[in-house]
Design a protein around this motif. Sequence first.
Motif, PDB file in Angstrom:
ATOM      1  N   THR A  14       0.758  -1.274   0.118  1.00  0.00           N
ATOM      2  CA  THR A  14       0.098   0.003   0.169  1.00  0.00           C
ATOM      3  C   THR A  14       0.782   1.202  -0.074  1.00  0.00           C
ATOM      4  O   THR A  14       0.655   2.301  -0.966  1.00  0.00           O
ATOM      5  CB  THR A  14      -1.030   0.045   1.319  1.00  0.00           C
ATOM      6  OG1 THR A  14      -1.815  -1.132   1.067  1.00  0.00           O
ATOM      7  CG2 THR A  14      -1.743   1.452   1.178  1.00  0.00           C
ATOM      8  N   ASP A  15       1.851   1.184   0.896  1.00  0.00           N
ATOM      9  CA  ASP A  15       2.639   2.560   0.915  1.00  0.00           C
ATOM     10  C   ASP A  15       3.595   2.661  -0.195  1.00  0.00           C
ATOM     11  O   ASP A  15       3.669   3.817  -0.782  1.00  0.00           O
ATOM     12  CB  ASP A  15       3.519   2.372   2.131  1.00  0.00           C
ATOM     13  CG  ASP A  15       4.467   1.219   2.499  1.00  0.00           C
ATOM     14  OD1 ASP A  15       4.020   0.309   1.786  1.00  0.00           O
ATOM     15  OD2 ASP A  15       5.507   1.435   3.255  1.00  0.00           O
ATOM     16  N   THR A  16       4.301   1.497  -0.855  1.00  0.00           N
ATOM     17  CA  THR A  16       5.137   1.600  -1.930  1.00  0.00           C
ATOM     18  C   THR A  16       4.137   2.105  -3.158  1.00  0.00           C
ATOM     19  O   THR A  16       4.803   2.430  -4.361  1.00  0.00           O
ATOM     20  CB  THR A  16       5.959   0.466  -2.053  1.00  0.00           C
ATOM     21  OG1 THR A  16       4.981  -0.847  -2.388  1.00  0.00           O
ATOM     22  CG2 THR A  16       6.861   0.207  -0.875  1.00  0.00           C
ATOM     23  N   ALA A  17       3.107   1.543  -3.311  1.00  0.00           N
ATOM     24  CA  ALA A  17       2.104   1.850  -4.418  1.00  0.00           C
ATOM     25  C   ALA A  17       2.019   3.341  -4.541  1.00  0.00           C
ATOM     26  O   ALA A  17       2.036   3.914  -5.567  1.00  0.00           O
ATOM     27  CB  ALA A  17       0.632   1.145  -4.450  1.00  0.00           C
ATOM     28  N   GLU A  18       1.819   3.966  -3.410  1.00  0.00           N
ATOM     29  CA  GLU A  18       1.571   5.475  -3.386  1.00  0.00           C
ATOM     30  C   GLU A  18       3.041   6.110  -3.738  1.00  0.00           C
ATOM     31  O   GLU A  18       2.992   7.091  -4.651  1.00  0.00           O
ATOM     32  CB  GLU A  18       1.077   5.887  -1.943  1.00  0.00           C
ATOM     33  CG  GLU A  18      -0.193   5.615  -1.427  1.00  0.00           C
ATOM     34  CD  GLU A  18      -0.357   5.930  -0.007  1.00  0.00           C
ATOM     35  OE1 GLU A  18       0.524   6.468   0.687  1.00  0.00           O
ATOM     36  OE2 GLU A  18      -1.560   5.616   0.412  1.00  0.00           O
ATOM     37  N   ARG A  19       3.963   5.581  -3.231  1.00  0.00           N
ATOM     38  CA  ARG A  19       5.318   6.117  -3.883  1.00  0.00           C
ATOM     39  C   ARG A  19       5.527   5.992  -5.074  1.00  0.00           C
ATOM     40  O   ARG A  19       6.165   6.808  -5.907  1.00  0.00           O
ATOM     41  CB  ARG A  19       6.395   5.576  -2.873  1.00  0.00           C
ATOM     42  CG  ARG A  19       6.445   6.139  -1.442  1.00  0.00           C
ATOM     43  CD  ARG A  19       7.885   5.722  -0.890  1.00  0.00           C
ATOM     44  NE  ARG A  19       8.195   4.336  -0.565  1.00  0.00           N
ATOM     45  CZ  ARG A  19       7.879   3.648   0.489  1.00  0.00           C
ATOM     46  NH1 ARG A  19       6.855   4.129   1.550  1.00  0.00           N
ATOM     47  NH2 ARG A  19       8.020   2.584   0.556  1.00  0.00           N
ATOM     48  N   LEU A  20       4.982   4.837  -5.767  1.00  0.00           N
ATOM     49  CA  LEU A  20       5.206   4.624  -7.185  1.00  0.00           C
ATOM     50  C   LEU A  20       4.544   5.737  -7.830  1.00  0.00           C
ATOM     51  O   LEU A  20       4.970   6.166  -8.940  1.00  0.00           O
ATOM     52  CB  LEU A  20       4.858   3.083  -7.534  1.00  0.00           C
ATOM     53  CG  LEU A  20       4.387   2.734  -9.151  1.00  0.00           C
ATOM     54  CD1 LEU A  20       5.831   2.526  -9.860  1.00  0.00           C
ATOM     55  CD2 LEU A  20       3.313   1.645  -9.382  1.00  0.00           C
ATOM     56  N   ALA A  21       3.199   5.939  -7.303  1.00  0.00           N
ATOM     57  CA  ALA A  21       2.423   6.957  -8.327  1.00  0.00           C
ATOM     58  C   ALA A  21       3.246   8.228  -8.155  1.00  0.00           C
ATOM     59  O   ALA A  21       3.027   8.943  -9.248  1.00  0.00           O
ATOM     60  CB  ALA A  21       0.953   6.942  -7.600  1.00  0.00           C
ATOM     61  N   ALA A  22       3.731   8.651  -7.051  1.00  0.00           N
ATOM     62  CA  ALA A  22       4.423   9.836  -7.038  1.00  0.00           C
ATOM     63  C   ALA A  22       5.770   9.765  -7.856  1.00  0.00           C
ATOM     64  O   ALA A  22       6.023  10.897  -8.699  1.00  0.00           O
ATOM     65  CB  ALA A  22       4.916  10.180  -5.520  1.00  0.00           C
TER      66      ALA A  22
END
Length: 460
Positions: free
Chosen positions: A90-98
């Motif tokens: 969940t947290d790395t998916a957000e960083r991927l989007a960034a």
Amino acid sequence: MGTKAAKAIDRTGEAEPYDRPPAKMRPRGACPALAAPMPTGDGLLVRLRPAGGALTLSQFAALAGAASAHGNGILEITARGNLQIRGLKTDTAERLAADIDAAGIAVPDGPAIEISPLHGIDPEEVGDPAALEKSLREELSELLVSPRLAPKLSIIIDGGGAFGLSALFADIRVVAQPDAHWLVAINGDGETATPVANGPAEAAISAVGEILNLLAVLGQSKRARDIDPALLRTRFPAMDPIRVLPSHTAKAPLSGLHRLKDGTSVLGVRPEFGQMKASDLASLLDCAKAYGATVVRLGPSRGFFFTGLPADAAPALQIAARNHGFSTQPGEKSEYVAACAGAGACGSAFYETRTLAHRLIAAAPVLFDGSLTLHLSGCPKGCAHARPALTLTGSAEGYDLVLNGLAADQPDERIAGGRIDFAIERLARSIEDNRGAGESAAACLTRLGTTGVSKALRQE
């Protein structure tokens, strides 16, 4: 396996056009876009299609770096030319989007709209699909993001040219015609879709909007196949007399060096089974930059094109791509395999799909004549291929063989884990012994049917 089944066995696709697995075996009914990654056996999965299906080399390199930093370092290209990044949290998916945003990669909201891969640079193109997509998104923006539309709704805009999209199924397909008109059809590929409208760009956009409105009324679980034919004719009273012109089919396979009519060169490459390590991709992109390539165009059939290549540098990049593990010649047997991530990469899988694929290519070459797709699915979810195929589904007991169906279908034969190599060799031998002159592997399997294949597999 009757006539209808024989026709279906050799088609590929990523959407869910025909029969579906039972709901309990089906992946979540949503497209795993950036805003809503999909849970899989190896974490979260993100599927994205950049605007126009195009990326600069630096953007693609940034995406590879993000896949390594935030996922498990595996990228996939689907049969429809979309990108998938695996192993996220969940947290790395957000960083991927960034990171994707920081790289300047635009991912439009709403359903993916797939357009001809060489749009704008193919001199054989009949119409401009990128311009039509832009107008369609502008005029139908609110409707395209409606929560009442099916998340996996598929839209194609095919401008024709050397690499058309006639083989892909779509809920809505818009195809350029020689008279500057666009044909709008629903629920099918280039051969089977039902035409509903034909006219200039404005009329085509209006027709697409009408179809989207019908689907929104039906609700999120419905697709174009669910539109009542009588209602469709009420909305499109002139649909029956529409004369369908021959579809623009791909005139060349994706893999290989292609010289377009204007003299420019493009190089089509395919990662083996549509899967690649981020490190291998990054190395290939470094080579492509050194040889003068400028842009990557994602294409159907799990591959992509390098464009902007100087003609004298293209052969060298072709050799470099092959040295980095990418297919660069048409007709390689791996083209006819749809394999999921498999055990070791996905916790849901019961076997290593890629390992088995290599063994089968070596042991049963008769299966890879191009007439059928071999679907290797580690579990009944069938993530790699959602169309009927010759399918081997992993289970706790071994393998389920489906002659022409989906991974979750009732198997035609069950094979113990230790007997898979023997069983496939027997199947290949049966085709070789029974195939008529000029008969394809798919046609022979259809003629043998379940009884003939089961008999062959059980012979010692």
